[in-house]
Design a protein around this motif. Structure first.
Motif, short mmCIF file in Angstrom:
data_model
loop_
_atom_site.label_atom_id
_atom_site.label_comp_id
_atom_site.label_asym_id
_atom_site.label_seq_id
_atom_site.Cartn_x
_atom_site.Cartn_y
_atom_site.Cartn_z
N GLU A 86 -42.53 9.95 33.06
CA GLU A 86 -42.84 11.05 33.84
C GLU A 86 -44.13 11.52 33.12
OE1 GLU A 86 -39.24 14.70 35.26
OE2 GLU A 86 -40.01 14.21 32.60
N HIS A 87 -44.86 11.82 32.26
CA HIS A 87 -46.10 12.38 31.17
C HIS A 87 -46.15 11.29 32.38
CE1 HIS A 87 -49.41 12.89 28.59
NE2 HIS A 87 -48.90 13.90 28.63
N HIS A 88 -46.38 10.02 31.76
CA HIS A 88 -47.97 8.80 32.53
C HIS A 88 -47.65 9.53 33.92
CE1 HIS A 88 -49.63 5.58 32.62
NE2 HIS A 88 -49.06 5.46 33.76
N VAL A 89 -47.05 9.63 34.58
CA VAL A 89 -47.28 10.14 36.48
C VAL A 89 -47.58 11.00 36.92
CG1 VAL A 89 -45.97 7.65 36.69
CG2 VAL A 89 -44.92 10.20 37.36
N THR A 90 -47.18 12.28 35.79
CA THR A 90 -48.05 13.72 36.24
C THR A 90 -49.52 14.26 36.19
OG1 THR A 90 -45.74 14.47 35.62
CG2 THR A 90 -47.69 16.27 35.36
N ALA A 91 -49.82 13.15 35.87
CA ALA A 91 -51.31 13.54 36.14
C ALA A 91 -51.47 13.65 37.67
CB ALA A 91 -52.63 12.81 35.23
N ALA A 92 -51.01 12.47 38.24
CA ALA A 92 -50.94 12.67 39.98
C ALA A 92 -50.88 13.76 40.19
CB ALA A 92 -50.37 11.66 40.28
N ASN A 93 -50.25 14.90 40.17
CA ASN A 93 -49.19 15.76 40.14
C ASN A 93 -49.83 16.55 40.36
OD1 ASN A 93 -47.06 14.13 39.31
ND2 ASN A 93 -45.77 16.16 39.56
N VAL A 94 -51.10 16.89 38.96
CA VAL A 94 -52.00 17.91 38.56
C VAL A 94 -52.95 17.68 39.46
CG1 VAL A 94 -53.74 18.69 36.92
CG2 VAL A 94 -51.28 18.10 35.84
N THR A 95 -53.51 16.75 39.39
CA THR A 95 -54.42 16.74 40.91
C THR A 95 -54.53 16.97 42.02
OG1 THR A 95 -55.60 14.20 39.20
CG2 THR A 95 -55.78 14.83 41.88
N ALA A 96 -52.82 16.80 42.89
CA ALA A 96 -52.59 16.85 43.99
C ALA A 96 -52.58 18.78 43.57
CB ALA A 96 -50.94 16.64 44.04
N GLY A 97 -53.07 18.86 42.75
CA GLY A 97 -52.52 20.86 42.14
C GLY A 97 -51.37 21.22 41.82
N GLU A 98 -50.15 20.99 41.33
CA GLU A 98 -50.10 20.86 40.56
C GLU A 98 -49.23 21.79 39.26
OE1 GLU A 98 -44.73 19.82 39.49
OE2 GLU A 98 -45.81 18.49 40.96
N SER A 99 -49.23 23.05 38.79
CA SER A 99 -49.27 23.20 37.13
C SER A 99 -47.80 22.70 36.62
CB SER A 99 -49.95 24.89 37.42
OG SER A 99 -50.78 25.23 37.56
N VAL A 100 -48.14 22.13 35.91
CA VAL A 100 -47.76 21.02 34.50
C VAL A 100 -46.97 21.40 33.03
CG1 VAL A 100 -46.01 19.49 34.28
CG2 VAL A 100 -47.11 19.91 36.30
N ARG A 101 -46.32 22.01 33.20
CA ARG A 101 -46.65 22.56 31.34
C ARG A 101 -45.16 22.05 30.27
NH1 ARG A 101 -48.65 28.64 30.94
NH2 ARG A 101 -50.11 28.27 31.78
N TRP A 102 -45.21 20.84 29.40
CA TRP A 102 -44.07 20.70 29.07
C TRP A 102 -43.75 21.37 27.79
CZ3 TRP A 102 -42.84 16.13 30.20
CH2 TRP A 102 -43.31 15.65 31.13
N LEU A 103 -42.38 22.02 27.08
CA LEU A 103 -42.06 22.47 26.33
C LEU A 103 -40.92 21.57 25.53
CD1 LEU A 103 -41.92 25.41 25.12
CD2 LEU A 103 -39.59 25.75 26.03
N PRO A 104 -41.12 21.82 23.83
CA PRO A 104 -40.53 21.02 23.15
C PRO A 104 -38.83 21.89 23.60
CG PRO A 104 -43.03 20.57 22.50
CD PRO A 104 -42.26 21.93 23.47
N ARG A 105 -37.93 21.15 22.88
CA ARG A 105 -36.53 20.96 23.34
C ARG A 105 -36.48 22.52 22.22
NH1 ARG A 105 -33.01 20.61 26.31
NH2 ARG A 105 -34.41 18.45 26.50
N PRO A 106 -36.73 22.39 20.88
CA PRO A 106 -36.65 23.33 19.30
C PRO A 106 -37.78 25.15 20.06
CG PRO A 106 -37.26 21.10 19.08
CD PRO A 106 -37.36 21.38 20.21
#
Length: 176
Positions: A86-106
């Protein structure tokens, strides 16, 4: 009469915002793109080309109309192979205009979270996604609600995760 609109149809009707919270470490392991990635295929055209990846076209269309599209992912670390994909392919989402953030579970401890992944559309309708134990879509894969208490829980959960989460460009799911 039962509302039978699909998630895509609901997203296309958004006017202000579409936010998505993902909380699983694996989804749809049967996805041909994930299988190809596992087999070493990186940067396939179907990962990055809006002509081949309809989600990218939809995001670009929504953002082009002024809809804010945000996605937050709560992930275990070290990350699963699926989250690495998912992380690898997310750059294309960001380029399309989606804002994406990641939160480590703890860091999600202390946040009241609903039991399922969801989309919150225009702050008024929640679309829940239902998966089986293997991450495949369950037979009743989506449910919709505009119940004010449920909408409030989902909005609060998403914003709390978003505030703590790391922007995609800064998150490193594996040692470099």
């Amino acid at each position: 009469m039962k509302d039978v609109r699909t998630l895509q149809q609901r997203l296309q009707g958004c006017r202000r915002s579409a936010v998505h919270l993902e909380m699983r470490d694996g989804y749809m392991r049967s996805d041909s793109r994930f299988i190809a990635w596992q087999n070493g295929e990186r940067n396939a055209p179907e990962d990055n080309d809006p002509a081949l990846r309809p989600w990218l076209r939809l995001v670009a269309e929504l953002v082009g109309r002024g809809v804010e599209v945000r996605r937050a992912r709560i992930v275990s670390e070290p990350v699963s192979d699926y989250v690495e994909f998912e992380h690898h392919v997310t750059a294309a989402n960001v380029t399309a205009g989606e804002s994406v953030r990641w939160l480590p579970r703890p860091q999600a401890s202390g946040i009241a979270l609903p039991g399922n992944d969801f989309w919150l559309l225009d702050g008024g309708v929640v679309v829940f996604h239902h998966f089986d134990g293997y991450g495949e879509l369950a037979p009743d894969d989506e449910s919709f609600t505009d119940d004010p208490a449920t909408v409030k829980l989902c909005e609060s959960a998403f914003e709390a995760v978003w505030e703590r989460a790391i922007p995609h460009e800064e998150y490193r799911p594996y040692p470099e």
